[in-house]
Each structure stands twice: as C-alpha cells, then as structure tokens.
Design an enzyme around this catalytic site. Sequence first.
Site, mmCIF file in Angstrom:
data_model
loop_
_atom_site.group_PDB
_atom_site.id
_atom_site.type_symbol
_atom_site.label_atom_id
_atom_site.label_comp_id
_atom_site.label_asym_id
_atom_site.label_seq_id
_atom_site.Cartn_x
_atom_site.Cartn_y
_atom_site.Cartn_z
ATOM 1 N N LYS A 53 38.874 40.883 36.787
ATOM 2 C CA LYS A 53 39.082 39.506 37.248
ATOM 3 C C LYS A 53 40.205 38.894 36.425
ATOM 4 O O LYS A 53 40.173 38.916 35.196
ATOM 5 C CB LYS A 53 37.791 38.717 37.038
ATOM 6 C CG LYS A 53 37.881 37.211 37.300
ATOM 7 C CD LYS A 53 37.648 36.902 38.755
ATOM 8 C CE LYS A 53 37.458 35.409 38.991
ATOM 9 N NZ LYS A 53 36.119 34.948 38.641
ATOM 10 N N SER A 55 43.491 35.559 36.641
ATOM 11 C CA SER A 55 43.941 34.357 37.337
ATOM 12 C C SER A 55 44.919 34.731 38.446
ATOM 13 O O SER A 55 45.741 35.637 38.281
ATOM 14 C CB SER A 55 44.651 33.415 36.370
ATOM 15 O OG SER A 55 43.803 32.964 35.359
ATOM 16 N N ALA A 112 44.816 27.278 36.520
ATOM 17 C CA ALA A 112 44.669 25.877 36.134
ATOM 18 C C ALA A 112 45.963 25.347 35.518
ATOM 19 O O ALA A 112 46.429 24.258 35.865
ATOM 20 C CB ALA A 112 43.517 25.729 35.139
ATOM 21 N N HIS A 155 35.687 25.441 35.469
ATOM 22 C CA HIS A 155 34.310 25.914 35.557
ATOM 23 C C HIS A 155 33.290 24.783 35.415
ATOM 24 O O HIS A 155 33.432 23.722 36.002
ATOM 25 C CB HIS A 155 34.059 27.015 34.531
ATOM 26 C CG HIS A 155 34.917 28.226 34.700
ATOM 27 N ND1 HIS A 155 35.347 28.675 35.917
ATOM 28 C CD2 HIS A 155 35.443 29.084 33.782
ATOM 29 C CE1 HIS A 155 36.084 29.754 35.757
ATOM 30 N NE2 HIS A 155 36.161 30.021 34.480
#
Length: 279
Positions: A53, A55, A112, A155
């Site tokens: 996993k 970004s 982000a 999150h």
Amino acid sequence: MNIAFSPCPNDTFVFHAWVHGLVPGAPVLDVTYADIDITNNWAANSEGPEVMKISYAALPWVLSEYRLLPCGGALGRGCGPLVLTSGRPAETSTPAMLSGKRVAVPSERSTAYLLFRLWAARHVPGGVGEIVVMPFHEIMPAVRDGSIDAGLVIHEARFTYPSYGLSLLTDLGSWWESDTGLPIPLGAIIARRTLDTTAITGWIQASVDYAWTHPQASQAYVMQHAQELSQEVAKSHIDLYVNEFTSDLGEDGYAAIEALLGRAAVEGLVPRFDLSLLR
C-alpha cells in the site's frame, strides 16, 4: 508472498481474510505493517515487498517496477485530509493565515501533501513557510502544543481532532470534490510487474468480499493493530475508507487518479509520466 500495508483499520479489515488463509487458492502472506510514508520510500527505491500500500501521489516514481491494482486501496468521497489549527475557529480564519507559517505533514509523497500543495498554490498568498514531516499521530499534539502552526491530518483524525482543542481550517477533500466533481484518491495497492497481477487482484477482491460478508470476523485483528483507537472510531474509519472503489476503481476511480496526477505533473509537483501506465 510478501506484502506491506498500514495497521490502520481499513487495511486490516480489507486484508484480514487473505492474511488468515480464508481466500481459496491465495498464497500465504508474510505481512509487514508499515505507515505509508515508509512504504512510499520503499517503492521509490525498489526495495519494497512484492505487494504494498502506497500513496497515489507516489505512483509516478514507481510505475516502471510496480503496477497499480484496481482494488484494495482507499479512494472515496467525504474522506479527504484536513488542515487543522489550534484554538476555536474565528470568522477571520482564512487560508491566508498560513502564509509563512510552519505546517506539519505526514509524508512528502503522500496524497494528502499533494492535495495540500495544489490547494495552497491557489489559496495561500506567498506560500507557507516551513514544511515539517512527522508521523501522523504526532501532528495534532504538535499543533495543540504550539510547536507547529497548522497540521495536515488524515485517517481517524477526522473524528478525533476536536478532543485536541483544534479547529478545521479547510477540508481538502471537499475542495477537491467541488473543484473536480471526482472522488479523492488516497492510498493505492501496487504489485511488482513481474507477478501475476490478475491473480493478485482476484485474491484481494475475494478478501474484500469476505470482509463485507463477515464484518465481525476481522474485529479482533483490526483492534489488535488499531493503535489504541476505540472500537467506535475504528468502525467509523472502516465505514469511511472501505467502499465500492475498494473492490473496483471503475472509470470514476481512474478518472480521479488521472486528474490528480495529471494536474500535479503540469504543476511540476511530480515527474511527468505516461498516464496509460495507470491502467
């Protein structure tokens, strides 16, 4: 098979069935739990596990070695990063207050931060001052204690920031959705191009299906890795980040990824690359 994903509730919920041998025909997994800023660097340096996993913002650096899988990640609506400041919100609180200030972010290659840079380029005159990278769980205390002027959070911070006495300056997800009409691409699942990515996709989708069909089965596993979150917050986290895009990105999902990375490439925030490599 080696895999790395975060200990966050959405990831442990998604991969519970595969990790615990509940997906027929899937190989045994050797799991490394690592925050996304770590896996972003592993992928960029070709040092990472076979599946991981990362970004979406880190994809331009890794697509020669890894393929984006159409499932297992985090992409949706109403789930974007937040920019927080200390104290109560004031009518005069505007993005301009970030000019020249210190802002904490969870990773320099996080989605982000990429969204923040695209937003700040339009809304913060002269730009922010210093960007400080720190683990996401340290950001809200730093803003609360005044060592940082503002923090970019992700999150479960969406649910917990009021308990730190912090205020919302802007919701980057809402900005992105109103600007593009598209969902927000957050975390991607990638696999080495040398692997049978079609088979891996099927195993992940089967794990997602199992999680939805047996929502209580993963509860102990999720809470074991939930970093002291309450069961209620962990469930809210899962409900927010595990959705139809987790099973299949679909055309809207791919359009959102192409829009984000295409804009970023034009602005020089990521390397230019062939967008067809995303599919």
